[in-house]
Design a protein around this motif. Structure first.
Motif, short mmCIF file in Angstrom:
data_model
loop_
_atom_site.label_atom_id
_atom_site.label_comp_id
_atom_site.label_asym_id
_atom_site.label_seq_id
_atom_site.Cartn_x
_atom_site.Cartn_y
_atom_site.Cartn_z
N GLU A 1 -6.48 -6.41 -2.09
CA GLU A 1 -6.95 -5.50 -1.04
C GLU A 1 -8.01 -6.11 -0.13
O GLU A 1 -8.19 -5.69 1.00
N ARG B 1 -2.99 1.84 -6.51
CA ARG B 1 -3.39 1.10 -5.31
C ARG B 1 -3.14 -0.39 -5.53
O ARG B 1 -2.77 -0.82 -6.64
N VAL B 2 -3.32 -1.16 -4.48
CA VAL B 2 -3.28 -2.62 -4.58
C VAL B 2 -4.58 -3.08 -5.22
O VAL B 2 -5.66 -2.53 -4.91
N ALA C 1 -13.08 -3.87 -3.98
CA ALA C 1 -12.57 -4.74 -2.93
C ALA C 1 -13.65 -4.98 -1.89
O ALA C 1 -14.47 -4.10 -1.60
N SER D 1 -8.07 -4.98 -6.23
CA SER D 1 -9.08 -5.80 -5.56
C SER D 1 -8.92 -7.24 -6.03
O SER D 1 -8.30 -7.52 -7.07
N GLN E 1 0.83 -1.20 0.00
CA GLN E 1 0.00 0.00 0.00
C GLN E 1 0.87 1.26 0.00
O GLN E 1 0.57 2.23 -0.69
N SER F 1 -2.06 4.40 6.85
CA SER F 1 -2.59 3.16 6.29
C SER F 1 -3.89 2.76 6.97
O SER F 1 -4.85 2.34 6.31
N GLN G 1 -8.10 2.40 4.27
CA GLN G 1 -8.22 0.98 3.98
C GLN G 1 -8.67 0.74 2.55
O GLN G 1 -8.46 -0.34 2.01
N ALA G 2 -9.29 1.75 1.95
CA ALA G 2 -9.75 1.61 0.56
C ALA G 2 -9.85 2.99 -0.05
O ALA G 2 -10.02 4.00 0.64
N ARG H 1 -5.68 -10.22 4.95
CA ARG H 1 -5.86 -9.82 3.56
C ARG H 1 -5.56 -11.03 2.67
O ARG H 1 -4.87 -11.96 3.08
#
Length: 887
Positions: free
Chosen positions: A226, A143-144, A242, A146, A128, A341, A345-346, A251
């Motif tokens: 995610e 982003r990471v 996600a 989904s 992240q 972080s 979270q999203a 995760r």
């Protein structure tokens, strides 16, 4: 505090599934545009592939051979817009550019090579962080991915088990997998019948791409996504987002690694639940780039700023304010676990999705309209200053400075009520584990605006029974978290020699030798542990139950504990017992005890391992206890919350009580000859039950292997079936007759063990167990199950004084007295009560050499000797447990 880090995912059994896909192409105008060379936003940025908008069937069908339940139900996912995903896994070259920019931590390559190989030893939070760096660097949204985005891209438009078809022998054309090249090092592992030429990771792009031009979704490294952990796809989002509800303490990872067998690298294969702080040589990631959401439409405002403390050090603080908030209270958490972080979270316009993760009771926070504030403590992540583990009080011999977590909390709260215009000037502090410790520190000298505190599963006394020691026995599982603790981002990796922790610890000899081998002995807190192995002033001065007992009660406080807390089971009840007698009004000190593992109060609380409660106990507690308690003190609304709210296992019901414990330990449960157990004293002369304790063959706390990647094993071991231990010759087992009436305990059982050892030191482990009937009609898993109700260890050298070790007199019966953790349990009719006694609990605790040495951390191989243990089970000093039986 999380007390283990893990190096390898290992091989997972899985099944494969047929699936159908239909693609609806979107126009090129909808696709993300790139400003740099090729499909990149900058020279150091990952190369991206644009994935078209469309629709596909995610998961696997029920008729799939060997299918696992977490791959279903098969469900349709629709992507309304294209998105871009990394053409390759993020490489060392790309990661090292982030390191050079001082935005990422350096990671090892195991000597396998860097450059174009996929980066390894990256956990979810680090992934992240890398995506956030790309976002700041390019102005684009990275982003990471989904889980749905990952699988959609990985399938490449296919409808087969592997994106190339149904033939597993072709795996080596398309990915770096467990094959003949891995055979030499791991001859017993299942593998593909082919050879890809790489025994470890391969440079990205070494194999053919799928239909979308995406490489390496098969093997090489597992890739973070995610989504939070959920046991199936039931209720999963259908729009590609996600899934950020469920167990967000875990995760997902997808794609398999360089060592995995055919089933594990299928497109539908998922590992649904991994510790987001784990780093190892099989974990990497790729990134997604999408058009950023219009945050003007968000239902919150997120502010990131640095708040100055009294000594000039600035602490990174994130403030999330609900849109339109006025006269709203503040809920503060102070943490070493990365405030930025935790509060992102999203990528979402919805505050619930933004916060839905670790240490946010998001239903309470969002539904209650609270302003959410999370702050990095000193020396962690975005904050200045230096980090000190559970920083001692300022002005004491162990902290000569003028600042501590109490002064920082005071200064922070003072700043917030002055500068957050939407606030009503009232602040509550809440937090779990280490964040529970910082919540309690705020009570030492509380700011007038602090109106309520909720420390949950808090770290209270690291020697008596939280995290580091239990009654002098060192919890050597903690070595990995200690090793990484000094790094600002907690990222320093502890390199285990084996994926089985039993092997890693047994080969090392003493835990001190293991620390020296890995450089942990250079960590300041480790040196404190070694220098203060007894319960001396270092520990006594920091014990938060005693610290708070010496201060005035000014802030209403609810202590929250978990009855099967595998990390901090001691703290909540210790503080309650220390401060509740001083609550003259009955309105200052509250207690909640739930049937949970560590941190489970903010997760799903329906079960621990095999033990199911018939309800989501966590959700009930948050709605009926936490919500009204906070609202009463921060908003002035009425509340109906009992002084004590405790879950009773056995009946599986919540109880509202006036006090805790309900009963004092007085009923003597005797250990008897021939393995019997009962409330009547054994008759006749002195008798003993004997066994040989061998440090070379210690009793394990769970069956082997103790895998470094098994979170489920770690979270649930306190409720694990004890039949494996009871079958060992070096474990004494005493069992009552079948109960014809219920036995209810509500408090702290006290062990009074009379025993001798042929050695000059010894550990004693005592377990109180509920044995289920031989046949449980509605649940065969529970037939004969041996459920631990309360278990604890005591290091014999502290028999006379916790503060001073001394050798035991060999072959002389001695009395050992210590408490088991609090329990609120009913042994039901038809069940039996069992007690087990043993002298090792490995590798959770370090081995006692059974020869007295001044410091067990420094024990030598020759110090570890077998010992004959004799437990007195008849005569005037017969061993027993005093139970707090509720009449």
């Amino acid at each position: 505090m999380r007390s283990m880090s893990k190096p390898s995912l290992g091989a997972f059994a899985a099944s494969c599934a047929m699936f159908a896909a239909s693609i609806v192409w979107a126009g090129p105008a909808d696709a993300p545009e790139f400003t740099g060379p090729g499909k990149r936003d900058c020279a150091e940025c990952p190369e991206m592939v644009v994935i078209p908008a469309g629709q596909f069937q995610m998961g696997s069908a029920q008729n799939e051979q060997g299918r696992l339940a977490d791959e279903g139900p098969l469900h349709t996912v629709t992507f309304a817009k294209p998105f871009a995903i990394g053409k390759y896994e993020v490489t060392f070259d790309e990661w090292d550019a982030c390191v050079a920019a001082k935005a990422c931590a350096a990671v090892t390559d195991e000597g396998w090579g860097r450059g174009r190989r996929p980066v390894i030893y990256v956990n979810f939070e680090m992934a992240q962080g890398y995506a956030n760096w790309l976002t700041k660097k390019t102005g684009k949204q990275y982003r990471v991915p989904s889980e749905a985005e990952w699988e959609y891209a990985a399938r490449g438009g296919s409808n087969t088990r592997w994106f190339w078809g149904e033939d597993s022998k072709r795996a080596c054309e398309f990915g770096n997998v467990g094959d003949e090249s891995v055979k030499q090092e791991h001859p017993d592992w299942p593998r593909h019948d082919c050879n890809d030429g790489y025994a470890k990771t391969a440079p990205v792009g070494s194999f053919k791409p799928n239909g979308y031009g995406v490489h390496d979704t098969v093997g090489n490294v597992w890739e973070w996504v995610e989504d939070c952990s959920n046991p199936t796809y039931q209720g999963a989002p259908a729009d590609g987002r996600a899934w950020l509800t469920g167990d967000c303490g875990k995760r997902l990872v997808r794609g398999g690694g360089w060592y995995n067998k055919p089933d594990v690298v299928r497109s539908a294969q998922r590992y649904a639940g991994d510790d987001p702080t784990r780093r190892n040589n099989t974990l990497g990631f790729r990134v997604v780039r999408s058009e950023p959401q219009d945050l003007a439409a968000a239902n919150y405002e997120r502010r990131v700023l640095d708040i100055p403390m009294r000594d000039g050090v600035k602490l990174r603080t994130v403030i999330v304010v609900p849109k339109g908030a006025k006269n709203a209270p503040i809920l503060l958490t102070r943490t070493p676990y990365n405030a930025e972080s935790m509060t992102q979270q999203a990528e979402s316009n919805d505050m619930r999705e933004l916060l839905d993760g670790f240490d946010h009771a998001v239903d309470v926070i969002v539904d209650g309209g609270y302003i959410r504030v999370v702050q990095d403590i000193r020396g962690k992540h975005g904050s200045g200053g230096d980090f000190v583990m559970t920083r001692p009080l300022a002005g004491t011999p162990f902290n000569r400075t003028s600042v501590d977590e109490s002064t920082d909390a005071y200064d922070t709260i003072g700043w917030l009520v002055k500068h957050v215009a939407e606030s009503n000037g009232k602040v509550g502090i809440i937090g779990t584990s280490y964040n529970g410790f910082t919540s309690m520190m705020a009570l030492v000298n509380p700011h007038p605006a602090l109106k309520v505190a909720v420390p949950m599963d808090p770290m209270v006394d690291g020697w008596r029974g939280d995290d580091w020691f239990h009654n002098g026995a060192f919890r050597q599982y903690a070595i990995a978290s200690i090793h990484g603790s000094e790094a600002r981002d907690n990222s320093t990796e502890f390199l285990w020699e084996s994926d089985d922790l039993y092997e890693s610890f047994i080969r090392a000899g003493s835990v001190g030798d293991l620390a020296r081998r890995n450089g942990t002995d250079k960590v300041p807190f480790w040196r404190n542990l070694v220098e203060h192995a007894a319960y001396d002033e270092f520990w006594q001065s920091q014990a938060m139950d005693q610290v708070l007992a010496s201060r005035p009660l000014k802030v209403p406080t609810m202590l929250v504990g978990s009855l099967w807390d595998q990390e901090d089971i001691y703290g909540a009840t210790a503080v309650y017992k220390a401060i509740e007698p001083r609550d003259k009004t009955g309105k200052q000190v509250y207690l909640s005890l739930g049937p949970w593992h560590h941190v489970q109060a903010i997760m799903d609380g329906s079960a621990i391992g095999n033990i199911r409660w018939g309800q989501d106990t966590s959700k009930w507690w948050r709605a009926n206890v936490l919500t009204p308690f906070l609202a009463h003190h921060l908003k002035g609304t009425p509340m109906d919350v009992a002084p004590v709210t405790v879950f009773q296992s056995g009946t599986n019901e919540w109880q509202r009580l006036d006090r805790w414990p309900l009963a004092q330990a007085h009923a003597k449960l005797y250990l008897k000859p021939n393995g019997e157990l009962g409330f009547d004293a054994p008759a006749g002369p002195v008798q003993t039950a004997d066994y040989v304790s061998d440090p070379a063959r210690p009793v394990t706390f769970v069956p082997r292997p103790m895998r470094t990647d098994d979170d489920q094993q770690w979270e649930t071991w306190l409720t694990s079936d004890q039949r494996n231990s009871s079958a060992r010759p070096d474990v004494l087992t005493f069992t009552s007759k079948v109960l014809d009436q219920a036995v209810s305990i509500a408090g702290e059982p006290i062990v009074k063990l009379t025993a001798s050892t042929s050695g000059t030191d010894s550990d004693w482990v005592v377990k109180l167990i509920d044995v289920y009937p031989d046949q449980v009609a509605d649940d065969s898993t529970m037939s004969g199950y041996q459920l631990p109700v309360a278990m604890e260890i005591f290091r014999g050298r502290y028999r006379k004084s916790l503060a001073q070790a001394e050798p035991l007199a060999a072959n002389v019966p001695l009395r050992y007295e210590f408490a088991l953790p609090d329990a609120n349990h009913v042994f039901r009719p038809g069940h039996r009560i069992m007690v087990q006694v043993q002298s090792s609990w490995f590798p959770l605790y370090d081995r006692n050499p059974q020869t007295f040495v001044p410091n067990i951390f420094l024990a030598k191989p020759a110090d570890y000797v077998k010992a004959t243990q004799k437990v007195v089970v008849a005569g005037p000093d017969a061993s027993h447990i005093e139970l707090p039986i509720r009449r």
